[in-house]
Structures are given as C-alpha cells and as structure tokens.
Motif scaffolding. Structure first.
Motif, PDB file in Angstrom:
ATOM      1  N   VAL A 183       0.819  -1.214   0.000  1.00 49.64           N
ATOM      2  CA  VAL A 183       0.000   0.000   0.000  1.00 49.64           C
ATOM      3  C   VAL A 183       0.851   1.261   0.000  1.00 49.64           C
ATOM      4  O   VAL A 183       0.315   2.361   0.178  1.00 49.64           O
ATOM      5  CB  VAL A 183      -0.973   0.012   1.200  1.00 49.64           C
ATOM      6  N   LEU A 184       2.156   1.138  -0.204  1.00 51.78           N
ATOM      7  CA  LEU A 184       2.993   2.339  -0.301  1.00 51.78           C
ATOM      8  C   LEU A 184       2.537   3.263  -1.432  1.00 51.78           C
ATOM      9  O   LEU A 184       2.400   4.480  -1.213  1.00 51.78           O
ATOM     10  CB  LEU A 184       4.463   1.944  -0.492  1.00 51.78           C
ATOM     11  N   PRO A 185       2.248   2.757  -2.650  1.00 50.40           N
ATOM     12  CA  PRO A 185       1.744   3.662  -3.692  1.00 50.40           C
ATOM     13  C   PRO A 185       0.425   4.324  -3.316  1.00 50.40           C
ATOM     14  O   PRO A 185       0.191   5.491  -3.649  1.00 50.40           O
ATOM     15  CB  PRO A 185       1.587   2.745  -4.911  1.00 50.40           C
ATOM     16  N   LEU A 186      -0.462   3.587  -2.636  1.00 47.92           N
ATOM     17  CA  LEU A 186      -1.733   4.151  -2.200  1.00 47.92           C
ATOM     18  C   LEU A 186      -1.504   5.328  -1.266  1.00 47.92           C
ATOM     19  O   LEU A 186      -2.095   6.411  -1.438  1.00 47.92           O
ATOM     20  CB  LEU A 186      -2.565   3.068  -1.505  1.00 47.92           C
ATOM     21  N   LEU A 187      -0.655   5.134  -0.264  1.00 45.75           N
ATOM     22  CA  LEU A 187      -0.398   6.201   0.702  1.00 45.75           C
ATOM     23  C   LEU A 187       0.338   7.366   0.051  1.00 45.75           C
ATOM     24  O   LEU A 187       0.110   8.527   0.416  1.00 45.75           O
ATOM     25  CB  LEU A 187       0.404   5.647   1.877  1.00 45.75           C
ATOM     26  N   ALA A 188       1.212   7.081  -0.901  1.00 44.85           N
ATOM     27  CA  ALA A 188       1.931   8.151  -1.598  1.00 44.85           C
ATOM     28  C   ALA A 188       0.966   9.012  -2.412  1.00 44.85           C
ATOM     29  O   ALA A 188       1.009  10.247  -2.371  1.00 44.85           O
ATOM     30  CB  ALA A 188       3.006   7.554  -2.497  1.00 44.85           C
ATOM     31  N   LEU A 189       0.090   8.356  -3.167  1.00 43.17           N
ATOM     32  CA  LEU A 189      -0.876   9.115  -3.963  1.00 43.17           C
ATOM     33  C   LEU A 189      -1.836   9.885  -3.066  1.00 43.17           C
ATOM     34  O   LEU A 189      -2.145  11.059  -3.329  1.00 43.17           O
ATOM     35  CB  LEU A 189      -1.645   8.170  -4.885  1.00 43.17           C
ATOM     36  N   ALA A 190      -2.311   9.244  -2.009  1.00 42.62           N
ATOM     37  CA  ALA A 190      -3.267   9.901  -1.119  1.00 42.62           C
ATOM     38  C   ALA A 190      -2.644  11.113  -0.440  1.00 42.62           C
ATOM     39  O   ALA A 190      -3.258  12.186  -0.373  1.00 42.62           O
ATOM     40  CB  ALA A 190      -3.774   8.913  -0.077  1.00 42.62           C
ATOM     41  N   SER A 191      -1.420  10.961   0.060  1.00 39.57           N
ATOM     42  CA  SER A 191      -0.780  12.101   0.718  1.00 39.57           C
ATOM     43  C   SER A 191      -0.512  13.225  -0.270  1.00 39.57           C
ATOM     44  O   SER A 191      -0.599  14.407   0.077  1.00 39.57           O
ATOM     45  CB  SER A 191       0.521  11.663   1.388  1.00 39.57           C
ATOM     46  N   ALA A 192      -0.217  12.875  -1.512  1.00 40.94           N
ATOM     47  CA  ALA A 192       0.018  13.904  -2.538  1.00 40.94           C
ATOM     48  C   ALA A 192      -1.240  14.700  -2.831  1.00 40.94           C
ATOM     49  O   ALA A 192      -1.167  15.854  -3.279  1.00 40.94           O
ATOM     50  CB  ALA A 192       0.538  13.254  -3.814  1.00 40.94           C
ATOM     51  N   SER A 193      -2.407  14.097  -2.578  1.00 37.70           N
ATOM     52  CA  SER A 193      -3.650  14.829  -2.833  1.00 37.70           C
ATOM     53  C   SER A 193      -3.767  16.065  -1.945  1.00 37.70           C
ATOM     54  O   SER A 193      -4.453  17.028  -2.297  1.00 37.70           O
ATOM     55  CB  SER A 193      -4.857  13.915  -2.609  1.00 37.70           C
ATOM     56  N   LEU A 194      -3.091  16.045  -0.793  1.00 34.90           N
ATOM     57  CA  LEU A 194      -3.139  17.207   0.097  1.00 34.90           C
ATOM     58  C   LEU A 194      -2.545  18.443  -0.572  1.00 34.90           C
ATOM     59  O   LEU A 194      -2.947  19.575  -0.273  1.00 34.90           O
ATOM     60  CB  LEU A 194      -2.388  16.902   1.390  1.00 34.90           C
ATOM     61  N   VAL A 195      -1.603  18.219  -1.477  1.00 37.96           N
ATOM     62  CA  VAL A 195      -0.976  19.345  -2.187  1.00 37.96           C
ATOM     63  C   VAL A 195      -1.987  20.073  -3.056  1.00 37.96           C
ATOM     64  O   VAL A 195      -1.938  21.301  -3.196  1.00 37.96           O
ATOM     65  CB  VAL A 195       0.204  18.839  -3.042  1.00 37.96           C
ATOM     66  N   SER A 196      -2.917  19.318  -3.629  1.00 38.90           N
ATOM     67  CA  SER A 196      -3.870  19.928  -4.555  1.00 38.90           C
ATOM     68  C   SER A 196      -4.904  20.789  -3.849  1.00 38.90           C
ATOM     69  O   SER A 196      -5.675  21.494  -4.516  1.00 38.90           O
ATOM     70  CB  SER A 196      -4.590  18.830  -5.355  1.00 38.90           C
ATOM     71  N   PHE A 197      -4.928  20.775  -2.511  1.00 37.24           N
ATOM     72  CA  PHE A 197      -5.915  21.557  -1.784  1.00 37.24           C
ATOM     73  C   PHE A 197      -5.456  22.989  -1.502  1.00 37.24           C
ATOM     74  O   PHE A 197      -6.240  23.807  -1.059  1.00 37.24           O
ATOM     75  CB  PHE A 197      -6.256  20.860  -0.458  1.00 37.24           C
ATOM     76  N   VAL A 198      -4.195  23.263  -1.721  1.00 37.66           N
ATOM     77  CA  VAL A 198      -3.694  24.614  -1.452  1.00 37.66           C
ATOM     78  C   VAL A 198      -3.624  25.395  -2.757  1.00 37.66           C
ATOM     79  O   VAL A 198      -3.616  24.809  -3.852  1.00 37.66           O
ATOM     80  CB  VAL A 198      -2.302  24.561  -0.784  1.00 37.66           C
ATOM     81  N   PRO A 199      -3.582  26.725  -2.703  1.00 37.46           N
ATOM     82  CA  PRO A 199      -3.452  27.521  -3.929  1.00 37.46           C
ATOM     83  C   PRO A 199      -2.206  27.122  -4.706  1.00 37.46           C
ATOM     84  O   PRO A 199      -1.205  26.689  -4.129  1.00 37.46           O
ATOM     85  CB  PRO A 199      -3.345  28.961  -3.411  1.00 37.46           C
ATOM     86  N   ARG A 200      -2.252  27.286  -6.021  1.00 34.99           N
ATOM     87  CA  ARG A 200      -1.159  26.830  -6.880  1.00 34.99           C
ATOM     88  C   ARG A 200       0.178  27.432  -6.484  1.00 34.99           C
ATOM     89  O   ARG A 200       1.215  26.773  -6.545  1.00 34.99           O
ATOM     90  CB  ARG A 200      -1.466  27.139  -8.346  1.00 34.99           C
ATOM     91  N   ARG A 201       0.174  28.699  -6.092  1.00 32.21           N
ATOM     92  CA  ARG A 201       1.450  29.334  -5.759  1.00 32.21           C
ATOM     93  C   ARG A 201       2.088  28.744  -4.498  1.00 32.21           C
ATOM     94  O   ARG A 201       3.283  28.919  -4.248  1.00 32.21           O
ATOM     95  CB  ARG A 201       1.245  30.836  -5.579  1.00 32.21           C
TER      96      ARG A 201
END
Length: 501
Positions: A335-353
């Motif tokens: 489940v390492l890829p699952l956790l990596a993708l899921a944690s990366a989703s947090l980045v998409s919640f902040v403004p692009r800058r």
C-alpha cells in the motif's frame, strides 16, 4: 518556476535512475543483494534456464510467475553479474524507475499538479524498504511498474476514452499477472471500472481490456498443464504456498481481525508513521475531490494480502507481535503507492502558488521517520532478510570455502536445487556442473539405477533431501560416498559434503 515545471516531467526518470543506481551501489557494496532467500532463488531459476545439465524453458518451474526470471535472462548469462547478484538488481531497478515515472504521470493527471506528482514519487523513492527491494532479485519492483502502468492507462482512459488506453491498461495488467498473483486479483475490478468509466462502447472497451489482461493467467494455466498435467499445480501442487504451510496454524488464519492486525502492523513498519497518517488524511481529501478510482485500484493489493493471510496460507510475522519474528514483512509495502498518492492529494488543496511548499511538507512527513532512523536496523525488509539468512549465509560460505579448492571442473556434484545452489554461485562454477532433481528424466534414471548413471564425484546434501536419498540408495549398488564435511549453522538444516570413493 515555469521552467522548472516544464522540465520536471522529463527529469523524473533521470532523477529516479540516478537515485536507483545509488541505492543499488549502496546495498551491493555491503554485500546485501542476496540476503533474501527468495532473491537467491529467483536469480538461480533464471540462470538454470540457460545453464543446467538440461537447460530449457521448463526450468522456469510452476509456482513462481515467470516475468521476473525472464527479465533477468540477458544478465544471468554473464557470470560476474550472476555471482554478484547484479543480474537480479538491474531489471528490478529499471522497473522501479519505470513504475515511478508512471506514478508521476498518473498523479499529475489525477490532481492536475506537477508538485503533487513530485511529492508522490519522492515519498516512494525516499522509502528505504522500497529501495532495498528494488536492489534485489525480488518480484515486487516488477509488479510496482505493472501496477503503476495500470493506474496511468486507466486514468488516461477516463480522460481520453481511447482504445489505446484500454489496451495499454490490459497489457500492463497482463504483465502484472505473470509477475505476482495479486495481478490476477486486479482483473475483475479494472473490468468493472472500464464498464463504468466508458462513455460509449462500454462493453467493447471493457472487452478490449479483458482480452489482453487474461492472456497472462491463460498462459500460466497452460504452462502448468504442459509441465505437470495439472493447470492448477501452482495453487495446490507440492511446491505451492498451501502445500508448504500445510495445516500449521498462524495468526490471522481464518481470523479476519488478526489478518487485518498483522497486515496493518507490517504496513506501519514498512512505510513509517508520518506517511501513514499523511496518507490517511489524504484519502479523506481525495474522496472529497471525488478521486475514487485511483484509491480503489491502489488499495487492491493490500486487500489481496489480507485475504491471503486469512484464506490462502500466507502468514505475515512481525517483530512486535507474536511470535515476534520476521516473515513476509515486505507485503506491507503493497500500500505504499496508495499512501503516496493519497498524501500527494493534500498538495492539490492549497493555492497553486503554495503547492511547492505543500509538496515539501508532504515529502517531509513521508520521509522524516527514515531521516531520524537512518540505520538499516530500522528498515524492516532489510532486517528480515538479514535475520532470516544468517544461518544460510554461514553454511553457504563454509561449504564454498571447503569445496572450492578441492573441486575439479567436470567432476560433477550430485545435489538439490534450492538454497544449496548458492554454494555453486559463490564458488563461481556453472550450474551444468551440478545434477539435481530439476533435471527431470536423467535424474529419475539415475536414482532408479545409480550403478548405470551415477558418475558425480561429489555430493552436497541437505538433511533428508532427494540428493541424500540418492547417495544412500547408491550404496546398495556398490557406489560409495565418504562424508568429508558436516556443516552446522544456527537455525539451519545440517549440510553434508560427500566424495565418491
């Protein structure tokens, strides 16, 4: 910043390749590439296809799926690469780079963010357990590449609705099915996904995927039937997981609660607490964005292992739970890829800058534990391989040290394929110098009438194996072997070396 974003996708495989090469060098320079018994076995299975008294396709065997061995074939034929274990490390490292590149491309499409994609890949690449596996002859790095390719092509299909994406996902899944059995588990779920995601020609798109994906299982069933007369020999034959485990109980067998407990403990030890919590938070964030399919797909290998613990004679032992040993802990990396993708989703919640800074925070959360615990003693996959191989490494070295200066090329060694093969790899003698039960009809003829066929000067046996039985039987026909060396190592069977007199 715009220049950096433009070049990062192209730099991703380059950076991964450099990092992977460094990891291989790190583990190789310390002599750790073949600590896993399974890595040794995978390497030697590939070698015996080309180097044996009966070299042939049949030497691939019936239980372990063939793709990892096939990928090693160009390298195991080179003696130095075979002896050093690099013949297995090279294809694994290449697959790790390919898998990371597919992961980057998929996450970038899912979240429309290069920063999120970079965070996901960095978290995977920063995991020392994954880096160790991608430096060995194990099958996990190959499956990682296949799974990430399925992820990418299935995401691509949702956006493009192209036949090429459906066939690409089928091809990636097919390769996964001839790498590890969890690849078989993916097929029905991905098929349902294509039926749901297709906006037109639903049945045709799903059929295109299935037609390619099932080629792997169909081939393996035919392969087993060809070699044994039983298409399911890999599942219930004498070398299957069920046959090896037998009826011996273990935590989690027929107990879903314990199966879950042991698997999630292996996950925590494999990925570290920071990534575990970031991934759980990211799953909630992904679901809020209605990113469902990538999470479901990447959760399937974990579900497969929980089911395997419960119902398929596949135990996991971890040092923090009874019986406080190490076995199959690497399955936690499923489940390492699952956790990596899921944690990366947090980045998409902040403004692009601010996504660059957010990506750095995610990477820190996923890797800080390993920075604080840099010792290999904290790397569960390495630790398992080191602990479980201690006795084997001792007797392999002792046997090679004894036999090496005494053995004359061409005099032959009666032995068994398996752990004993490491002796001959360390000695640097071709496997065609050895004679084992894997040589088929010639072996059966020899053990039936040793007075006619048994010519090997040496015999190296492991207590109670087929080679020892052959040595004992030979005495009835006036062929005698004298015991020259007995090797006893901790938690290991007795190794005996005989010489014909």
């Amino acid at each position: 910043m715009k220049t950096w974003k433009r070049w990062l996708p192209a730099l991703c495989p380059v950076l991964l390749a450099a990092w992977s090469t460094f990891a291989v060098w790190f583990f190789f320079s310390r002599g750790w590439l073949l600590y896993y018994g399974d890595a040794e076995a995978h390497l030697n299975i590939a070698r015996r296809v080309l180097d044996s008294q009966t070299p042939s396709y049949d030497q691939l065997g019936t239980v372990w799926l063939p793709l990892p061995h096939v990928l090693m074939l160009p390298f195991v034929r080179i003696d130095a690469l075979w002896r050093q274990g690099l013949a297995g490390a090279i294809p694994s490292a290449v697959c790790f780079v390919a898998g990371g590149t597919f992961l980057f491309a998929a996450v970038r499409r899912v979240f429309d963010s290069i920063a999120a994609a970079a965070a996901a890949v960095a978290v995977v690449a920063g995991n020392p357990n994954m880096l160790y596996l991608q430096s060995t002859a194990m099958g996990e790095p190959v499956f990682f590449a296949c799974l990430m390719a399925v992820l990418f092509w299935s995401v691509m299909f949702r956006q493009t609705q192209s036949w090429g994406a459906a066939v690409g996902a089928g091809a990636a899944c097919c390769l996964g099915t001839v790498t590890r059995y969890e690849g078989w588990f993916l097929i029905p779920f991905v098929t349902v996904y294509f039926l749901w995601a297709a906006k037109r020609r639903r049945v045709g798109m799903a059929a295109a995927f299935v037609a390619v994906a099932v080629l792997g299982p169909a081939y393996w069933l035919a392969h087993n039937w060809w070699l044994t007369g039983d298409a399911l020999a890999f599942y219930w034959g004498p070398y299957s997981a069920g046959a090896i485990q037998g009826s011996v109980p273990y935590p989690g067998r027929d107990d879903w609660r314990l199966a879950w407990l042991y698997f999630r403990t292996a996950v925590a030890l494999s990925v570290g607490p920071g990534l575990l919590w970031a991934g759980l938070a990211g799953m909630a964030a992904s679901l809020a964005k209605r990113v469902v399919w990538p999470l479901l797909l990447l959760a399937l290998p974990g579900a497969f292992y929980i089911w395997s613990i419960h119902s398929a004679a596949t135990p996991i032992f971890v040092p923090t739970l009874a019986p406080n040993t190490y076995y199959n802990t690497r399955y936690g990396l499923a489940v390492l890829p699952l956790l990596a993708l899921a944690s990366a989703s947090l980045v998409s919640f902040v403004p692009r800058r601010a996504r660059g800074a957010a990506a750095l925070l995610v990477i820190a959360a996923g890797t800080v534990y390993w920075a604080v615990h840099p010792s290999p003693e904290s790397w569960i996959t390495w630790k398992e391989s080191a602990v479980n191989s201690e006795g084997r490494r001792q007797w392999v070295h002792e046997a090679a040290e004894f036999l090496g200066p005494r053995y004359v090329r061409g005099s032959g060694i009666l032995t068994s394929f398996g752990d004993l093969t490491a002796i001959y790899r360390e000695m640097g003698i071709p496997l065609r110098e050895t004679f084992t039960g894997d040589n088929g009809v010639p072996w059966l003829a020899t053990v039936t009438r040793p007075d006619l066929f048994l010519w090997q000067e040496w015999a190296v046996v492991m207590g109670g194996d087929a080679a020892q039985s052959a040595v004992n039987r030979a005495g009835r026909y006036g062929i005698h072997y004298r015991l020259e060396k007995t090797i006893v190592a901790p938690r290991s069977p007795v190794i005996e070396i005989y010489r014909r007199i």
